[in-house]
Design an enzyme around this catalytic site. Structure first.
Site, PDB file in Angstrom:
ATOM      1  N   HIS A 175       0.866  -1.179   0.000  1.00 62.05           N
ATOM      2  CA  HIS A 175       0.000   0.000   0.000  1.00 62.05           C
ATOM      3  C   HIS A 175       0.904   1.231   0.000  1.00 62.05           C
ATOM      4  CE1 HIS A 175      -3.862   1.973   0.571  1.00 62.05           C
ATOM      5  NE2 HIS A 175      -3.307   2.749   1.498  1.00 62.05           N
ATOM      6  N   LYS A 212      -9.720   7.062  -3.940  1.00 60.05           N
ATOM      7  CA  LYS A 212      -8.659   7.999  -3.585  1.00 60.05           C
ATOM      8  C   LYS A 212      -7.352   7.518  -4.189  1.00 60.05           C
ATOM      9  CE  LYS A 212      -7.999   9.755   0.626  1.00 60.05           C
ATOM     10  NZ  LYS A 212      -7.568   9.930   2.041  1.00 60.05           N
ATOM     11  N   LYS A 238      -3.204   8.176  -3.745  1.00 58.68           N
ATOM     12  CA  LYS A 238      -2.121   8.737  -2.947  1.00 58.68           C
ATOM     13  C   LYS A 238      -0.982   9.106  -3.887  1.00 58.68           C
ATOM     14  CE  LYS A 238      -3.504   7.755   1.411  1.00 58.68           C
ATOM     15  NZ  LYS A 238      -3.500   8.682   2.556  1.00 58.68           N
ATOM     16  N   ASP A 287      -4.860  12.554  -2.609  1.00 61.79           N
ATOM     17  CA  ASP A 287      -4.204  12.874  -1.341  1.00 61.79           C
ATOM     18  C   ASP A 287      -2.716  13.047  -1.582  1.00 61.79           C
ATOM     19  OD1 ASP A 287      -3.402  13.193   1.252  1.00 61.79           O
ATOM     20  OD2 ASP A 287      -4.026  11.209   1.936  1.00 61.79           O
ATOM     21  N   GLU A 318      -6.650  16.647  -1.220  1.00 61.23           N
ATOM     22  CA  GLU A 318      -6.411  16.482   0.216  1.00 61.23           C
ATOM     23  C   GLU A 318      -4.994  16.877   0.613  1.00 61.23           C
ATOM     24  OE1 GLU A 318      -6.482  12.895   3.582  1.00 61.23           O
ATOM     25  OE2 GLU A 318      -7.467  12.613   1.646  1.00 61.23           O
ATOM     26  N   ASP A 355      -6.308  17.781   6.253  1.00 60.89           N
ATOM     27  CA  ASP A 355      -6.253  16.502   6.958  1.00 60.89           C
ATOM     28  C   ASP A 355      -5.271  16.607   8.105  1.00 60.89           C
ATOM     29  OD1 ASP A 355      -6.173  13.912   7.876  1.00 60.89           O
ATOM     30  OD2 ASP A 355      -5.192  13.085   6.113  1.00 60.89           O
ATOM     31  N   LYS A 415     -10.471  12.387  12.097  1.00 53.38           N
ATOM     32  CA  LYS A 415      -9.950  11.065  12.457  1.00 53.38           C
ATOM     33  C   LYS A 415      -9.867  10.973  13.971  1.00 53.38           C
ATOM     34  CE  LYS A 415      -7.079  10.755   8.271  1.00 53.38           C
ATOM     35  NZ  LYS A 415      -5.693  10.682   7.747  1.00 53.38           N
ATOM     36  N   GLU A 460     -13.561   6.947   4.556  1.00 49.10           N
ATOM     37  CA  GLU A 460     -12.574   6.048   3.957  1.00 49.10           C
ATOM     38  C   GLU A 460     -12.262   4.907   4.929  1.00 49.10           C
ATOM     39  OE1 GLU A 460      -9.082   8.383   3.144  1.00 49.10           O
ATOM     40  OE2 GLU A 460      -8.642   8.691   5.262  1.00 49.10           O
TER      41      GLU A 460
END
Length: 374
Positions: free
Chosen positions: A23, A168, A170, A199, A225, A250, A274, A328
């Site tokens: 990831h 999304k 990254k 993001d 983001e 964020d 979060k 998410e």
């Protein structure tokens, strides 16, 4: 049963679960997820579970899994042992007074206290927080293989089985031109009806952000983001004013105090909430209240927690008045296994809130022991 049973133990374990694939983020590539799991038991025999999880060791923030365990074992647990378990506010106030920072560790503790109290009263955690407005929450998926063709193939499959309709990406670890080309190609392949968010994870400076957000905006990207470093509040406000594509704070909006400062200068048209950043579910609701009062959109974020942390977040997010950008909370789907016997239900591009008391989860003790770090 005693009216207000005392806490008799606080047990903290570190668990390592493999991910289904590498990831890739701007600051790290994850091959597994490490979770700090707290079990709080009171003299009435009721056990509450909480999770504290970060990303990539210490590449995301100042708390490491090992540091969280140390903080809870040495500094937080002694404050809880022997205390009456039902007054969660009083317990968290005591912790806040004696332990500065360490929001991830505190989030796990507060979750465990709420889980236990919900079980004790026969109500869900969301009911303890005032009740859910939505018990089905939209949930996106992060395309993070780093390969354009693989990401397109993965997204089309997930769309076809109705698991996700928002994705999304990254970016930030490559040259902006390469990253943006990757994003634009995926947006074109999936079509305008599929929402794409990007993001950058603070990887760009303000000039770079101003240059490349325009390209993303012109190609139909739906949300940007945290493009710049979290401390540049004024820069985030300038970017928010300059572009019509929404810019989301964020890492910049961790605490209610951050939310207040950013709301005053319009530093972001969306806030990512979060529970790990805020230090728990109650503080997450405070951030949401500030955003809602300021007409700033809300997005339910993740630290890629496992099921315990993701469900805790879902209970909090379900109480928000306007979660316009969904969530998410796909963390459990990224893992090859689970430590609960009743995993989260994902259906029709949404996750469904558990309805049993507390978090609504049942721990698989065998799996827990298997993945527990020795």
């Amino acid at each position: 049963m005693k009216k207000n049973p005392k806490i008799i133990s606080v047990e903290v374990s570190i668990l390592d679960l493999p991910t289904i694939r590498p990831h890739k983020l701007s600051m790290a590539t994850m091959m597994n997820q490490t979770m700090v799991i707290t079990r709080i038991t009171s003299e009435d025999g009721i056990t509450g579970w909480g999770e504290s999880t970060t990303i990539g060791g210490m590449t995301y923030g100042p708390e490491s899994p090992e540091g969280m365990k140390l903080t809870i074992d040495q500094y937080i647990a002694p404050l809880l042992i022997g205390q009456e378990s039902c007054n969660v506010n009083a317990l968290m106030h005591k912790i806040e007074k004696n332990v500065k920072g360490n929001t991830f560790a505190k989030a796990g503790i507060e979750t465990a206290l709420l889980d236990a109290q919900g079980k004790r009263l026969g109500v869900t955690v969301s009911e303890l927080l005032g009740g859910s407005i939505n018990n089905k929450l939209g949930v996106l998926w992060t395309l993070a293989s780093g390969n354009t063709d693989k990401d397109i193939e993965e997204a089309k499959h997930l769309i076809s089985i109705k698991r996700h309709d928002t994705f999304k990406l990254k970016i930030g670890s490559n040259e902006p031109k390469k990253d943006v080309a990757h994003v634009v190609a995926i947006k074109k392949a999936l079509g305008e009806d599929i929402r794409i968010t990007v993001d950058i994870n603070q990887a760009w400076d303000e000039y770079t952000a101003k240059t490349w957000i325009k390209v993303l905006q012109d190609n139909g990207i739906d949300l940007i983001e945290q493009p710049i470093i979290k401390t540049n509040f004024d820069g985030l406000a300038r970017l928010t004013e300059y572009f019509h594509v929404p810019v989301m704070a964020d890492e910049a909006v961790a605490t209610p105090e951050d939310a207040m400062k950013l709301a005053k200068i319009r530093g972001g048209s969306v806030f990512a909430v979060k529970i790990m950043k805020t230090g728990g579910l109650y503080n997450a609701k405070k951030v949401a209240a500030i955003a809602e009062a300021s007409d700033i959109g809300l997005y339910g974020g993740t630290m890629l927690e496992g099921t315990i942390g993701s469900v805790a977040s879902a209970h909090a997010f379900s109480t928000f008045n306007n979660l316009s950008w969904g969530t998410e909370l796909f963390g459990p789907l990224l893992l090859t296994d689970d430590i609960v016997t009743n995993p989260m239900t994902f259906r029709d591009c949404k996750l469904e809130l558990p309805t049993k008391p507390g978090l609504g989860l049942e721990i698989d003790e065998d799996k827990f022991k298997f993945y527990k770090r020795k």
